[in-house]
Design a protein around this motif. Sequence first.
Motif, mmCIF file in Angstrom:
data_model
loop_
_atom_site.group_PDB
_atom_site.id
_atom_site.type_symbol
_atom_site.label_atom_id
_atom_site.label_comp_id
_atom_site.label_asym_id
_atom_site.label_seq_id
_atom_site.Cartn_x
_atom_site.Cartn_y
_atom_site.Cartn_z
ATOM 1 N N LYS A 210 -51.323 45.095 2.808
ATOM 2 C CA LYS A 210 -50.101 45.870 2.564
ATOM 3 C C LYS A 210 -49.644 45.784 1.108
ATOM 4 N N TYR A 211 -49.813 44.603 0.514
ATOM 5 C CA TYR A 211 -49.345 44.373 -0.858
ATOM 6 C C TYR A 211 -49.976 45.373 -1.828
ATOM 7 N N TYR A 212 -51.293 45.532 -1.747
ATOM 8 C CA TYR A 212 -51.988 46.434 -2.654
ATOM 9 C C TYR A 212 -51.527 47.874 -2.463
ATOM 10 N N LEU A 213 -51.364 48.275 -1.227
ATOM 11 C CA LEU A 213 -50.975 49.649 -0.931
ATOM 12 C C LEU A 213 -49.590 49.953 -1.496
ATOM 13 N N MET A 214 -48.663 49.019 -1.327
ATOM 14 C CA MET A 214 -47.306 49.217 -1.845
ATOM 15 C C MET A 214 -47.298 49.233 -3.373
ATOM 16 N N GLU A 215 -48.162 48.437 -3.971
ATOM 17 C CA GLU A 215 -48.209 48.353 -5.430
ATOM 18 C C GLU A 215 -48.708 49.655 -6.056
ATOM 19 N N MET A 216 -49.603 50.348 -5.369
ATOM 20 C CA MET A 216 -50.221 51.551 -5.923
ATOM 21 C C MET A 216 -49.491 52.830 -5.562
ATOM 22 N N SER A 217 -48.614 52.792 -4.552
ATOM 23 C CA SER A 217 -47.942 54.010 -4.109
ATOM 24 C C SER A 217 -46.459 53.778 -3.842
ATOM 25 N N PRO A 218 -45.576 54.416 -4.616
ATOM 26 C CA PRO A 218 -44.128 54.305 -4.364
ATOM 27 C C PRO A 218 -43.743 54.802 -2.976
ATOM 28 N N VAL A 219 -44.494 55.778 -2.473
ATOM 29 C CA VAL A 219 -44.202 56.318 -1.143
ATOM 30 C C VAL A 219 -44.418 55.245 -0.082
ATOM 31 N N PHE A 220 -45.564 54.565 -0.146
ATOM 32 C CA PHE A 220 -45.840 53.502 0.825
ATOM 33 C C PHE A 220 -44.943 52.292 0.574
ATOM 34 N N HIS A 221 -44.577 52.047 -0.675
ATOM 35 C CA HIS A 221 -43.685 50.939 -0.977
ATOM 36 C C HIS A 221 -42.331 51.152 -0.293
ATOM 37 N N LYS A 222 -41.826 52.369 -0.385
ATOM 38 C CA LYS A 222 -40.548 52.688 0.249
ATOM 39 C C LYS A 222 -40.676 52.667 1.763
ATOM 40 N N MET A 223 -41.796 53.173 2.271
ATOM 41 C CA MET A 223 -42.014 53.225 3.714
ATOM 42 C C MET A 223 -42.090 51.826 4.322
ATOM 43 N N LEU A 224 -42.788 50.911 3.627
ATOM 44 C CA LEU A 224 -43.053 49.581 4.178
ATOM 45 C C LEU A 224 -42.051 48.517 3.726
ATOM 46 N N ASN A 225 -41.186 48.909 2.784
ATOM 47 C CA ASN A 225 -40.250 47.927 2.261
ATOM 48 C C ASN A 225 -38.795 48.379 2.372
ATOM 49 N N GLY A 226 -38.599 49.613 2.874
ATOM 50 C CA GLY A 226 -37.253 50.154 2.988
ATOM 51 C C GLY A 226 -36.731 50.097 4.415
ATOM 52 N N ASP A 227 -35.689 50.835 4.636
ATOM 53 C CA ASP A 227 -35.073 50.848 5.968
ATOM 54 C C ASP A 227 -35.724 51.901 6.858
ATOM 55 N N PHE A 228 -36.987 51.698 7.123
ATOM 56 C CA PHE A 228 -37.746 52.598 7.993
ATOM 57 C C PHE A 228 -38.399 51.784 9.100
ATOM 58 N N LYS A 229 -38.810 52.467 10.142
ATOM 59 C CA LYS A 229 -39.403 51.777 11.288
ATOM 60 C C LYS A 229 -40.697 51.069 10.930
ATOM 61 N N GLU A 230 -41.359 51.540 9.839
ATOM 62 C CA GLU A 230 -42.649 50.956 9.450
ATOM 63 C C GLU A 230 -42.488 49.628 8.712
ATOM 64 N N LYS A 231 -41.235 49.258 8.341
ATOM 65 C CA LYS A 231 -41.017 48.092 7.475
ATOM 66 C C LYS A 231 -41.691 46.830 8.003
ATOM 67 N N ASN A 232 -41.488 46.512 9.248
ATOM 68 C CA ASN A 232 -42.047 45.280 9.812
ATOM 69 C C ASN A 232 -43.229 45.539 10.750
ATOM 70 N N ALA A 233 -43.734 46.753 10.721
ATOM 71 C CA ALA A 233 -44.838 47.105 11.618
ATOM 72 C C ALA A 233 -46.165 46.589 11.074
ATOM 73 N N SER A 234 -47.007 46.161 11.968
ATOM 74 C CA SER A 234 -48.354 45.728 11.575
ATOM 75 C C SER A 234 -49.337 46.891 11.656
ATOM 76 N N GLU A 235 -48.864 48.008 12.239
ATOM 77 C CA GLU A 235 -49.703 49.201 12.335
ATOM 78 C C GLU A 235 -48.837 50.443 12.105
ATOM 79 N N ILE A 236 -49.320 51.336 11.261
ATOM 80 C CA ILE A 236 -48.620 52.607 11.032
ATOM 81 C C ILE A 236 -49.585 53.753 11.307
#
Length: 239
Positions: A45-71
């Motif tokens: 997850k770390y690499y994906l968030m680092e390379m894409s602001p979209v995934f960073h917001k999706m996985l680190n913001g107030d979205f259902k995917e934040k704490n999900a192990s699968e999207i």
Amino acid sequence: MEQAAKKLRTEEQTQKGTPPNHSFSPFNFPDLTIKIGDEKLYINKYYLMEMSPVFHKMLNGDFKEKNASEIELPDENPTTFAILLRHTLPGFESLKLTEKEAHLILPLAHKYLMDKLVSKIDKSLAVDMGQKKDNTYTHRYSIDKLIDDILIAELYNLPNLLTSCMEHAYKVSYKIFIKSSKFHRISSDTKSKILLMRCEELELVIGKCLDVLGSESSYDSLKDTKRVREARSILNSNK
């Protein structure tokens, strides 16, 4: 003791979601599953968030995917997305990006705001374009393809590709260019730049012709004929 400390640091980094420093692949220490149709991709997850602001917001913001192990990404193609990851995440720096792959993943790279990858694609396509011969663009299909590349460069803001396309475009006859039904879709700014480059080229051609025709102070019929033929040849090569 040193090995134990190193192991402890590795475990702490993994728990925090940051891959250990010796990890060279985004597929090492996977903590996120991306489900596309029936296919699953396991990545860090770390690499994906680092390379894409979209995934960073999706996985680190107030979205259902934040704490999900699968999207799930139901709208994507698993093969295309896997190619995108190979050319985005660390561990594949030496992997060559083909022209076909570049066109395939460009929309995705743009969609997920992967600026580094878009820049890489831009430079790669510009190199491929630069290697094509000018005499390639002599019939309707090839002109349409050149205009398609110009439109892609404009749409995705690829300055290197656009410049490389214009280097070919200004050498194409205006009469041939405007016959394409896609010509009107090129921006006015790009058309103006191509026209300016064309005018500069024609000035050089005319100058060469004048040099040939005025290279002698005295004339005879044989030399005149040769000079006219040479000047005509220069003009014909730039139609």
